[in-house]
Design a protein around this motif. Structure first.
Motif, PDB file in Angstrom:
ATOM      1  N   UNK A  96       0.780  -1.285  -0.047  1.00 42.86           N
ATOM      2  CA  UNK A  96      -0.086   0.054   0.047  1.00 42.86           C
ATOM      3  C   UNK A  96       0.905   1.090  -0.070  1.00 42.86           C
ATOM      4  N   UNK A  97       1.896   1.201   0.676  1.00 44.06           N
ATOM      5  CA  UNK A  97       3.026   2.414   0.643  1.00 44.06           C
ATOM      6  C   UNK A  97       3.454   2.746  -0.767  1.00 44.06           C
ATOM      7  N   UNK A  98       3.684   1.240  -1.260  1.00 43.22           N
ATOM      8  CA  UNK A  98       4.344   1.502  -2.840  1.00 43.22           C
ATOM      9  C   UNK A  98       3.448   2.075  -3.625  1.00 43.22           C
ATOM     10  N   UNK A  99       2.037   1.626  -3.430  1.00 45.24           N
ATOM     11  CA  UNK A  99       1.008   2.093  -4.475  1.00 45.24           C
ATOM     12  C   UNK A  99       0.804   3.815  -4.235  1.00 45.24           C
ATOM     13  N   UNK A 137      -7.120  -6.991  -3.602  1.00 42.76           N
ATOM     14  CA  UNK A 137      -7.340  -6.062  -2.568  1.00 42.76           C
ATOM     15  C   UNK A 137      -6.689  -4.685  -3.021  1.00 42.76           C
ATOM     16  N   UNK A 138      -5.385  -4.813  -3.622  1.00 41.83           N
ATOM     17  CA  UNK A 138      -4.724  -3.796  -3.939  1.00 41.83           C
ATOM     18  C   UNK A 138      -5.423  -3.073  -5.323  1.00 41.83           C
ATOM     19  N   UNK A 139      -6.106  -3.974  -6.068  1.00 40.81           N
ATOM     20  CA  UNK A 139      -6.725  -3.222  -7.162  1.00 40.81           C
ATOM     21  C   UNK A 139      -7.874  -2.423  -6.596  1.00 40.81           C
ATOM     22  N   UNK A 191      -8.809 -10.603 -15.179  1.00 41.68           N
ATOM     23  CA  UNK A 191     -10.317 -10.003 -14.730  1.00 41.68           C
ATOM     24  C   UNK A 191      -9.883  -8.546 -13.902  1.00 41.68           C
ATOM     25  N   UNK A 192      -8.832  -8.619 -13.418  1.00 40.46           N
ATOM     26  CA  UNK A 192      -8.713  -7.433 -12.535  1.00 40.46           C
ATOM     27  C   UNK A 192      -8.398  -6.125 -13.536  1.00 40.46           C
ATOM     28  N   UNK A 193      -7.748  -6.557 -14.556  1.00 45.65           N
ATOM     29  CA  UNK A 193      -7.100  -5.467 -15.650  1.00 45.65           C
ATOM     30  C   UNK A 193      -8.350  -4.840 -16.285  1.00 45.65           C
ATOM     31  N   UNK A 194      -9.631  -6.073 -16.593  1.00 52.86           N
ATOM     32  CA  UNK A 194     -11.022  -5.605 -17.011  1.00 52.86           C
ATOM     33  C   UNK A 194     -11.574  -4.624 -15.743  1.00 52.86           C
ATOM     34  N   UNK A 195     -11.591  -5.045 -14.856  1.00 51.76           N
ATOM     35  CA  UNK A 195     -12.343  -4.137 -13.968  1.00 51.76           C
ATOM     36  C   UNK A 195     -11.794  -2.858 -13.640  1.00 51.76           C
TER      37      UNK A 195
END
Ligand code: XUL
Ligand code: CO
Length: 453
Positions: A96-99, A137-139, A191-195
């Motif tokens: 999360x820090x990285x994000x 979760x990161x997505x 699927x994450x990429x799609x979302x």
């Protein structure tokens, strides 16, 4: 983009870079000062270039892996970058820090897109289900950050090469359990990429190749890879993902021989499995060089074959024969590449992804800003040169004149299939015309290119 004038969104750790505002365009006359060390001299995102905004012609992306995962190690040396999110806290807290820092960089640069592998953004869990859940979760966090900042996803991809389970390949592994594991990883990232509204999904076959034929069943491995890709394409349609599926060719590294060697090899592979209308290529400059091609060669060939998809924008080092992934800074090289992109109709749903990393001595946080921003300016300047080349049209006129015979009666008759080898032979003998050599004018054209710079 909403970042331009408003304050940057940063996380609880506070800003990582010394730039507190998004970089702006100040034009060619800009000189840096303590107050404003960097401004774009060429990257003027709203400027119209051949009918499209510069931002839309270039579609820049910053990549997650080199910038936020890379530590500065090399085969002989330890980490040099000492990123705070690589130490302290749980793996998820680090992610999360990285994000936070990643989105801070995207805002400072005012870069419209980013790219990631699943393992870049979230830690591997104890099981695959847990790993995939971490990615989702990161997505969720990305979704909010993307809404806050206006930054979009150019593509997502799965890392099917770092973990030892993939040492003998992912889809091409002798063990079907590894194939299945890779499939489960790709399904999740697709699927994450799609979302996240990704414009593309990339597959790079880092371990899809072999070290020695003494232990390799090449025919089986190719069939496995064809099956894997077909399953990915089926799933794309099942979930309604409208983005492009892209393969990223590379001839070697990490394996000695990789199946997706270059654009031509990938095209042959796609045709074998009936996927040439479903899958395109993401071409990387340094990979083209390793295959013994120029960047332009790979771009023009992909366009000719109808599979041009996107670009990874970096450079190699003329003195070194491996993938150095450096930020582009040769204006002429980039201009020639972009000239062909523009001539071929533009970058489309693809983009210019900086799959490039800092040299390991560039240890200041701001080096990440300078590297990307400088590269964006180089590409913007190169785009304007490429625009001049297109508008002037002299290069194309030379090519048109050189091949004009093929548009004439003789050329068309041959190409249309209306004349046989025998008829052609008889006709040539009867007419007795000796073809006259003509100059290809290479040096004149090289001089012409220099004149656009
Ligand atoms: C490796 C490389 C990858 C791909 C994505 O050489 O280019 O980072 O771009 O997997
Ligand atoms: Co790449």
């Amino acid at each position: 983009m909403t970042a331009t004038s408003s304050a940057l969104h940063t996380g609880p750790h506070g800003p990582y870079f010394s730039f507190s505002k998004a970089l702006r365009f100040r034009g060619d006359g800009f000189t840096s000062s303590d107050d404003e060390p960097f401004a774009y001299r060429w990257y003027d995102k709203d400027r119209m270039v051949l009918g499209r905004r510069m931002e839309d012609q270039l579609r820049f992306a910053a990549c997650y892996w080199h910038s936020f995962v890379g530590t500065g190690t090399d085969p002989f040396g330890d980490a040099t970058f000492a990123r705070p999110w690589h130490a302290g806290g749980s793996p998820m807290e680090q992610a999360l820090h990285k994000a936070d820092v990643a989105f801070e960089l995207f805002q400072v640069l005012d870069v419209p897109f980013f790219t990631f592998h699943d393992r870049d953004i979230a830690p591997e869990g104890r099981t695959l289900a847990e790993s995939n859940d971490n990615v989702r979760r990161v997505a969720d966090v990305f979704e909010r950050k993307m809404a806050d900042t206006g930054v979009k996803l150019l593509w997502g991809t799965a890392n099917l090469f770092s973990h030892p389970r993939y040492m003998a390949g992912a889809a091409t592994n002798p063990d079907p359990e590894v194939f299945a594991y890779a499939a489960a990883q790709v399904r999740n990232v697709l699927e994450v990429t799609h979302r996240l509204g990704g414009a593309n999904y990339v597959l790079w076959g880092g371990r899809e190749g072999y070290e020695t034929l003494l232990n390799t069943d090449l025919k089986r491995e190719l069939a496995q890879m064809g099956r894997f890709l077909s399953m990915v394409v089926d799933h794309k349609h099942r979930i309604g993902f409208k983005g492009q599926i892209l393969i990223e060719p590379k001839p070697a590294e990490p394996t000695k021989h990789q199946y997706d060697f270059d654009v031509a090899a990938v095209h042959g592979f796609l045709r074998t499995y009936g996927l040439e209308h479903e899958v395109k290529v993401n071409i990387e400059q340094n990979h083209a060089l390793l295959a013994g091609h120029t960047y332009e060669h790979e771009i023009v060939l992909a366009q000719a074959l109808g599979i041009f998809g996107s670009l990874d924008m970096n450079r190699g080092d003329e003195m070194l024969g491996w993938d150095t992934d450096q930020f582009p800074h040769n204006v002429q090289q980039v201009a020639l590449a972009l000239y062909h992109v523009l001539r071929g109709g533009g970058i489309g749903a693809g983009g210019l992804n900086f799959d490039a990393k800092l040299r390991r001595q560039s240890i200041e946080p701001d080096d990440l800003v300078w590297a990307h921003a400088g590269a964006m300016d180089v590409c913007a300047r190169a785009l304007l040169i490429a625009e001049k080349m297109v508008i002037d049209g002299a290069l194309q006129r030379h090519i048109d004149a050189r091949y004009a015979g093929w548009d004439g009666e003789r050329g068309r008759a041959i190409l249309d299939g209306g004349v046989s080898l025998e008829e052609l032979a008889r006709d040539v003998e009867r007419r007795g015309i000796e073809p006259q050599p003509r100059s290809s004018r290479q040096e004149r054209l090289e001089h012409l290119v220099a004149s656009y710079l």
